[in-house]
Design a protein around this motif. Structure first.
Motif, PDB file in Angstrom:
ATOM      1  N   ILE A 284      29.070  28.410  52.219  1.00  0.00           N
ATOM      2  CA  ILE A 284      29.271  26.973  53.766  1.00  0.00           C
ATOM      3  C   ILE A 284      28.930  25.818  53.229  1.00  0.00           C
ATOM      4  CG2 ILE A 284      26.913  25.511  54.931  1.00  0.00           C
ATOM      5  CD1 ILE A 284      25.840  28.988  55.080  1.00  0.00           C
ATOM      6  N   LEU A 285      28.612  25.754  51.664  1.00  0.00           N
ATOM      7  CA  LEU A 285      28.465  23.568  51.764  1.00  0.00           C
ATOM      8  C   LEU A 285      30.000  24.070  50.869  1.00  0.00           C
ATOM      9  CD1 LEU A 285      27.201  21.613  49.795  1.00  0.00           C
ATOM     10  CD2 LEU A 285      27.451  22.390  48.082  1.00  0.00           C
ATOM     11  N   TYR A 286      30.984  24.398  50.471  1.00  0.00           N
ATOM     12  CA  TYR A 286      32.632  24.537  50.297  1.00  0.00           C
ATOM     13  C   TYR A 286      33.304  24.120  51.681  1.00  0.00           C
ATOM     14  CZ  TYR A 286      37.116  25.819  49.021  1.00  0.00           C
ATOM     15  OH  TYR A 286      38.599  25.312  49.182  1.00  0.00           O
ATOM     16  N   GLU A 287      33.048  25.096  52.372  1.00  0.00           N
ATOM     17  CA  GLU A 287      33.540  25.176  54.020  1.00  0.00           C
ATOM     18  C   GLU A 287      33.413  23.770  54.867  1.00  0.00           C
ATOM     19  OE1 GLU A 287      32.244  28.406  55.905  1.00  0.00           O
ATOM     20  OE2 GLU A 287      33.062  29.735  55.813  1.00  0.00           O
ATOM     21  N   ARG A 288      32.506  23.606  54.867  1.00  0.00           N
ATOM     22  CA  ARG A 288      31.489  21.740  55.184  1.00  0.00           C
ATOM     23  C   ARG A 288      32.581  20.644  54.224  1.00  0.00           C
ATOM     24  NH1 ARG A 288      25.463  21.468  55.507  1.00  0.00           N
ATOM     25  NH2 ARG A 288      26.600  18.626  56.202  1.00  0.00           N
ATOM     26  N   SER A 289      32.667  21.336  53.130  1.00  0.00           N
ATOM     27  CA  SER A 289      33.176  19.966  52.778  1.00  0.00           C
ATOM     28  C   SER A 289      34.388  19.622  52.506  1.00  0.00           C
ATOM     29  CB  SER A 289      32.763  20.240  50.559  1.00  0.00           C
ATOM     30  OG  SER A 289      33.724  19.103  49.541  1.00  0.00           O
ATOM     31  N   ALA A 290      35.193  21.319  52.557  1.00  0.00           N
ATOM     32  CA  ALA A 290      37.073  21.640  53.464  1.00  0.00           C
ATOM     33  C   ALA A 290      36.772  20.499  54.548  1.00  0.00           C
ATOM     34  CB  ALA A 290      37.027  23.092  52.904  1.00  0.00           C
ATOM     35  N   ARG A 291      35.877  20.711  55.593  1.00  0.00           N
ATOM     36  CA  ARG A 291      36.550  19.733  56.748  1.00  0.00           C
ATOM     37  C   ARG A 291      36.536  18.878  56.675  1.00  0.00           C
ATOM     38  NH1 ARG A 291      33.013  24.709  59.239  1.00  0.00           N
ATOM     39  NH2 ARG A 291      30.870  23.724  58.115  1.00  0.00           N
ATOM     40  N   GLY A 292      35.533  18.521  55.512  1.00  0.00           N
ATOM     41  CA  GLY A 292      35.175  16.666  55.357  1.00  0.00           C
ATOM     42  C   GLY A 292      34.119  15.748  55.708  1.00  0.00           C
ATOM     43  N   GLU A 293      33.275  16.382  55.733  1.00  0.00           N
ATOM     44  CA  GLU A 293      31.959  16.495  56.341  1.00  0.00           C
ATOM     45  C   GLU A 293      31.235  15.634  55.169  1.00  0.00           C
ATOM     46  OE1 GLU A 293      29.110  19.277  57.685  1.00  0.00           O
ATOM     47  OE2 GLU A 293      30.895  19.905  58.655  1.00  0.00           O
ATOM     48  N   PHE A 294      31.756  15.536  54.329  1.00  0.00           N
ATOM     49  CA  PHE A 294      31.091  15.391  52.608  1.00  0.00           C
ATOM     50  C   PHE A 294      32.024  14.971  51.425  1.00  0.00           C
ATOM     51  CE2 PHE A 294      28.423  18.474  52.914  1.00  0.00           C
ATOM     52  CZ  PHE A 294      28.928  19.520  51.695  1.00  0.00           C
ATOM     53  N   ASP A 295      31.996  13.557  51.063  1.00  0.00           N
ATOM     54  CA  ASP A 295      33.325  13.667  49.476  1.00  0.00           C
ATOM     55  C   ASP A 295      32.675  14.721  48.234  1.00  0.00           C
ATOM     56  OD1 ASP A 295      31.380  12.652  49.003  1.00  0.00           O
ATOM     57  OD2 ASP A 295      31.995  10.707  48.418  1.00  0.00           O
ATOM     58  N   GLU A 296      33.612  14.254  47.587  1.00  0.00           N
ATOM     59  CA  GLU A 296      33.158  15.359  46.253  1.00  0.00           C
ATOM     60  C   GLU A 296      32.080  15.086  45.897  1.00  0.00           C
ATOM     61  OE1 GLU A 296      35.857  16.203  42.348  1.00  0.00           O
ATOM     62  OE2 GLU A 296      37.365  15.117  43.584  1.00  0.00           O
ATOM     63  N   ASP A 297      32.005  13.781  45.249  1.00  0.00           N
ATOM     64  CA  ASP A 297      31.121  13.290  44.736  1.00  0.00           C
ATOM     65  C   ASP A 297      29.630  14.163  45.548  1.00  0.00           C
ATOM     66  OD1 ASP A 297      32.132  11.832  42.612  1.00  0.00           O
ATOM     67  OD2 ASP A 297      31.410   9.674  44.210  1.00  0.00           O
ATOM     68  N   GLU A 298      29.796  14.170  46.508  1.00  0.00           N
ATOM     69  CA  GLU A 298      28.144  14.374  47.722  1.00  0.00           C
ATOM     70  C   GLU A 298      28.355  16.617  47.178  1.00  0.00           C
ATOM     71  OE1 GLU A 298      24.850  14.384  49.517  1.00  0.00           O
ATOM     72  OE2 GLU A 298      25.596  13.279  48.209  1.00  0.00           O
ATOM     73  N   TYR A 299      29.634  17.067  47.596  1.00  0.00           N
ATOM     74  CA  TYR A 299      29.515  18.308  46.645  1.00  0.00           C
ATOM     75  C   TYR A 299      28.845  18.253  46.205  1.00  0.00           C
ATOM     76  CZ  TYR A 299      31.777  22.750  46.290  1.00  0.00           C
ATOM     77  OH  TYR A 299      32.119  24.045  46.096  1.00  0.00           O
ATOM     78  N   ARG A 300      29.352  17.492  44.675  1.00  0.00           N
ATOM     79  CA  ARG A 300      29.138  17.809  43.260  1.00  0.00           C
ATOM     80  C   ARG A 300      27.146  18.730  43.216  1.00  0.00           C
ATOM     81  NH1 ARG A 300      32.519  18.215  38.383  1.00  0.00           N
ATOM     82  NH2 ARG A 300      34.414  17.952  39.677  1.00  0.00           N
ATOM     83  N   ARG A 301      26.959  16.559  43.884  1.00  0.00           N
ATOM     84  CA  ARG A 301      25.325  16.517  43.998  1.00  0.00           C
ATOM     85  C   ARG A 301      24.898  18.048  44.867  1.00  0.00           C
ATOM     86  NH1 ARG A 301      21.710  15.336  46.543  1.00  0.00           N
ATOM     87  NH2 ARG A 301      22.627  14.382  48.968  1.00  0.00           N
ATOM     88  N   ARG A 302      25.083  18.262  45.561  1.00  0.00           N
ATOM     89  CA  ARG A 302      23.871  19.354  46.223  1.00  0.00           C
ATOM     90  C   ARG A 302      24.743  20.415  45.944  1.00  0.00           C
ATOM     91  NH1 ARG A 302      25.296  18.673  53.074  1.00  0.00           N
ATOM     92  NH2 ARG A 302      24.917  16.432  53.009  1.00  0.00           N
ATOM     93  N   ARG A 303      25.603  20.926  44.294  1.00  0.00           N
ATOM     94  CA  ARG A 303      25.711  21.838  43.902  1.00  0.00           C
ATOM     95  C   ARG A 303      25.273  21.946  42.869  1.00  0.00           C
ATOM     96  NH1 ARG A 303      31.095  24.300  42.402  1.00  0.00           N
ATOM     97  NH2 ARG A 303      30.254  26.012  41.090  1.00  0.00           N
TER      98      ARG A 303
END
Length: 78
Positions: free
Chosen positions: A55-74
């Protein structure tokens, strides 16, 4: 006169195989489209990971947040 009619008719003999092939292609197309699950592509195997990560990956792919936020959440960055 009979000879001319025979020669003229032979000139159109090629059309019947064309009609038959076109009809078979049309029937095949209709059958494939009507069969449930026809022309479906296999889904890729599920990757090893949790549903939350997917789900985190899908939200990131849709552009809901940037790569930094993706890495932080992971949890890759503190």
């Amino acid at each position: 006169m009979v000879m001319m009619a025979g020669v003229w008719m032979m000139g159109w003999m090629w059309i019947w195989p064309v009609f038959i092939v076109a009809g078979l292609l049309l029937i095949g197309f209709v059958v494939v489209r009507l069969v449930p699950g026809g022309l479906t592509y296999p889904t890729p195997p599920r990757s090893v990971g949790s549903a939350a990560r997917r789900i985190l990956y899908e939200r990131s792919a849709r552009g809901e947040f940037d790569e930094d936020e993706y890495r932080r959440r992971r949890g890759l960055w503190p």
